[in-house]
Motif scaffolding. Structure first.
Motif, PDB file in Angstrom:
ATOM      1  N   VAL A   1       0.836  -1.201   0.000  1.00  0.00           N
ATOM      2  CA  VAL A   1       0.000   0.000   0.000  1.00  0.00           C
ATOM      3  C   VAL A   1       0.874   1.256   0.000  1.00  0.00           C
ATOM      4  CG1 VAL A   1      -1.681   1.329   1.336  1.00  0.00           C
ATOM      5  CG2 VAL A   1      -1.936  -1.148   1.132  1.00  0.00           C
ATOM      6  N   LEU A   2       1.942   1.244   0.810  1.00  0.00           N
ATOM      7  CA  LEU A   2       2.875   2.360   0.826  1.00  0.00           C
ATOM      8  C   LEU A   2       3.481   2.576  -0.558  1.00  0.00           C
ATOM      9  CD1 LEU A   2       4.562   4.467   2.438  1.00  0.00           C
ATOM     10  CD2 LEU A   2       6.228   2.638   2.858  1.00  0.00           C
ATOM     11  N   GLY A   3       3.821   1.473  -1.222  1.00  0.00           N
ATOM     12  CA  GLY A   3       4.375   1.576  -2.562  1.00  0.00           C
ATOM     13  C   GLY A   3       3.400   2.182  -3.551  1.00  0.00           C
ATOM     14  N   LEU A   4       2.119   1.792  -3.442  1.00  0.00           N
ATOM     15  CA  LEU A   4       1.104   2.336  -4.341  1.00  0.00           C
ATOM     16  C   LEU A   4       0.977   3.840  -4.164  1.00  0.00           C
ATOM     17  CD1 LEU A   4      -1.163   1.895  -6.399  1.00  0.00           C
ATOM     18  CD2 LEU A   4      -2.724   1.479  -4.482  1.00  0.00           C
ATOM     19  N   ALA A   5       0.898   4.295  -2.911  1.00  0.00           N
ATOM     20  CA  ALA A   5       0.816   5.738  -2.649  1.00  0.00           C
ATOM     21  C   ALA A   5       2.078   6.441  -3.150  1.00  0.00           C
ATOM     22  CB  ALA A   5       0.616   5.982  -1.162  1.00  0.00           C
ATOM     23  N   SER A   6       3.216   5.770  -3.015  1.00  0.00           N
ATOM     24  CA  SER A   6       4.486   6.376  -3.425  1.00  0.00           C
ATOM     25  C   SER A   6       4.545   6.601  -4.928  1.00  0.00           C
ATOM     26  CB  SER A   6       5.654   5.493  -2.984  1.00  0.00           C
ATOM     27  OG  SER A   6       5.693   5.373  -1.577  1.00  0.00           O
ATOM     28  N   TYR A   7       3.866   5.739  -5.707  1.00  0.00           N
ATOM     29  CA  TYR A   7       3.849   5.936  -7.152  1.00  0.00           C
ATOM     30  C   TYR A   7       3.222   7.279  -7.514  1.00  0.00           C
ATOM     31  CZ  TYR A   7       5.376   1.170  -8.209  1.00  0.00           C
ATOM     32  OH  TYR A   7       6.106   0.019  -8.325  1.00  0.00           O
ATOM     33  N   PHE A   8       2.198   7.687  -6.764  1.00  0.00           N
ATOM     34  CA  PHE A   8       1.592   8.990  -7.012  1.00  0.00           C
ATOM     35  C   PHE A   8       2.562  10.111  -6.656  1.00  0.00           C
ATOM     36  CE2 PHE A   8      -2.189   6.380  -6.946  1.00  0.00           C
ATOM     37  CZ  PHE A   8      -3.082   7.035  -7.771  1.00  0.00           C
ATOM     38  N   ILE A   9       3.163  10.016  -5.486  1.00  0.00           N
ATOM     39  CA  ILE A   9       4.070  11.075  -5.029  1.00  0.00           C
ATOM     40  C   ILE A   9       5.313  11.133  -5.918  1.00  0.00           C
ATOM     41  CG2 ILE A   9       5.415  11.930  -3.075  1.00  0.00           C
ATOM     42  CD1 ILE A   9       3.419  10.371  -1.265  1.00  0.00           C
ATOM     43  N   ASP A  10       5.754   9.981  -6.406  1.00  0.00           N
ATOM     44  CA  ASP A  10       6.927   9.949  -7.282  1.00  0.00           C
ATOM     45  C   ASP A  10       6.712  10.759  -8.556  1.00  0.00           C
ATOM     46  OD1 ASP A  10       8.739   8.596  -5.772  1.00  0.00           O
ATOM     47  OD2 ASP A  10       8.342   6.627  -6.647  1.00  0.00           O
ATOM     48  N   GLY A  11       5.461  10.836  -9.017  1.00  0.00           N
ATOM     49  CA  GLY A  11       5.186  11.659 -10.194  1.00  0.00           C
ATOM     50  C   GLY A  11       5.557  13.104  -9.943  1.00  0.00           C
TER      51      GLY A  11
END
Length: 448
Positions: free
Chosen positions: A279-289
């Motif tokens: 779940v942390l990784g999924l949220a991180s994909y958004f922030i990584d943008g």
């Protein structure tokens, strides 16, 4: 961009870069979910378990070469900002040469890499056989994977994110089609998944060629391409790459130890923490943008020596990163039933929901660290990035993690270690920001 450029213009450019980057990043977990769904519907579990085991190897192997993407982005963006278009074109060629050299080494050493990897990983005989079949197929994607890193970094540095989205769509579309053909229709199991992933990487590279060529042609002008293989020109990329590699190694080690120490408590805790990290990784994909947009625009602004723009950009990126993390945090707290989408086992679900407070805190602090990472990558400040990550691992994470594992700290202290790691990342990078906004900007090739 001059200092007089209005903030709305910067905001538009930031969002125009961030949104395609987010969409492209989200293709990664979507493709993984589809792979899992296809393998998970086979009669045997060994192919799915084998691909998961083999995937660990490639996550570590290919992530180690992430500097080809990050280093290319920062240096290209700075050259673009200085309007040195001949240098920006040469950077793509330099990164490509390095990618091919490293890929040749990986292919030449694949036997040794496989032997060491499977000696360290534990798995039942049938699972290991499936993992080896997956490894033996996917390793041949190395040239395409590393070249794609260079292409993605160069396009991002050149302020072109829409081609990145197109490339991601092609790669994942081909991957899904080949998964169906090789796994479902031909019954190749884990080997089919490996060949499908390999095919998708070469398809992505082929799709990138016309878009890179178009961007290349548009920058020709009167500037010849700068020298490619001379040492003074290669040194900054190699120097930056070394420090980004150290940074990445510390990051990989942190999450590997967190997972490994979780397993020492119980299988339920291991599974719960694995779900929370997903779940942390999924949220991180958004922030990584937003971090990727920050990388690109930071490099351009540094190339133009626009400190006013850097201040505006950093504030803008922080607001978007924290707002995105806050949105996810509110969703996790207010709607714990969201976790039922990932598991319906009562004991596991209770452990996940009980630990979601830690997830929220790690995500909020992590969003600051991700944005600052992007900022310093755009500055090509490799020394700063490596020093901050090593400090965060050695002082922020490791002492608490060892207390959790070998002392009487327990699982809560293990999460505290991860939270401390994120806090140390944010703090150690944050204290370096003022110097970059004054007269002490780090220059490429000197600071890393």
């Amino acid at each position: 961009m001059s200092e007089a450029e209005p903030e709305p213009s910067l905001r538009r450019r930031f969002i125009a870069l961030a949104l395609p980057s987010i969409a492209a990043s989200l293709m990664v977990p979507v493709a993984s979910l589809i792979d899992t769904a296809i393998l998970g519907h086979l009669d045997e579990l060994e192919p799915l378990a084998g691909v998961a085991l083999g995937g660990v190897i490639f996550d570590l192997l290919y992530w180690s070469f992430g500097f080809l993407r990050m280093g290319t982005t920062g240096l290209t963006a700075q050259a673009f900002g200085r309007e040195q278009l001949g240098e920006s074109r040469a950077l793509l060629l330099r990164a490509g040469v390095l990618a091919l050299v490293f890929a040749a080494l990986l292919l030449g050493l694949q036997g040794a890499i496989g032997w060491v990897s499977f000696a360290l990983l534990d798995g039942e005989v049938a699972v290991e056989l499936a993992a080896r079949a997956y490894f033996n197929a996917r390793i041949w994607a190395a040239p395409a994977v590393l070249l794609n890193f260079c292409v993605m970094g160069w396009l991002l540095g050149m302020q072109r994110t829409r081609p990145i989205l197109v490339i991601a769509v092609v790669a994942n579309g081909v991957n899904v089609a080949l998964d169906y053909l090789l796994i479902v229709r031909l019954g190749w199991g884990a080997a089919g998944a490996g060949w499908a992933t390999m095919g998708s990487q070469y398809a992505a590279l082929l799709a990138a060629v016309p878009m890179v060529w178009r961007a290349w042609a548009q920058t020709r002008g009167d500037q010849p391409t700068a020298p490619v293989l001379s040492w003074p020109h290669l040194a900054p990329l190699l120097h930056l790459g070394r420090h980004i590699w150290l940074r990445t190694l510390a990051l990989i080690t942190t999450f590997a130890l967190f997972t490994n120490f979780s397993a020492s408590f119980s299988s339920t805790l291991l599974a719960a923490n694995a779900v929370l990290l997903r779940v942390l990784g999924l949220a991180s994909y958004f922030i990584d943008g937003f971090a990727h947009a920050t990388e690109s625009l930071t490099g351009v602004l540094v190339g133009r020596d626009d400190k006013h723009g850097l201040r505006k950009l950093l504030g803008l990126a922080m607001r978007w990163g924290l707002a995105t993390a806050g949105g996810f945090a509110l969703a996790f707290i207010a709607f714990p039933q969201l976790f039922t989408l990932l598991t319906d086992q009562p004991e596991l679900l209770a452990a996940v929901v009980g630990a979601r407070g830690w997830l929220v805190l790690v995500l909020l602090l992590g969003s600051i660290a991700y944005v600052l990472d992007g900022y310093f990558i755009g500055l090509t400040a490799g020394v700063t990035l490596a020093r901050a990550m090593l400090l965060s691992f050695g002082l922020g994470f490791l002492p608490l993690a060892l207390w959790a594992r070998y002392g009487d700290g327990g699982p809560q202290v293990l999460w505290l270690a991860l939270l401390s790691f994120m806090a140390a990342r944010a703090l150690s990078l944050g204290v370096c920001v003022p110097a970059t906004l004054s007269s002490a900007d780090e220059k490429p090739g000197t600071s890393g």
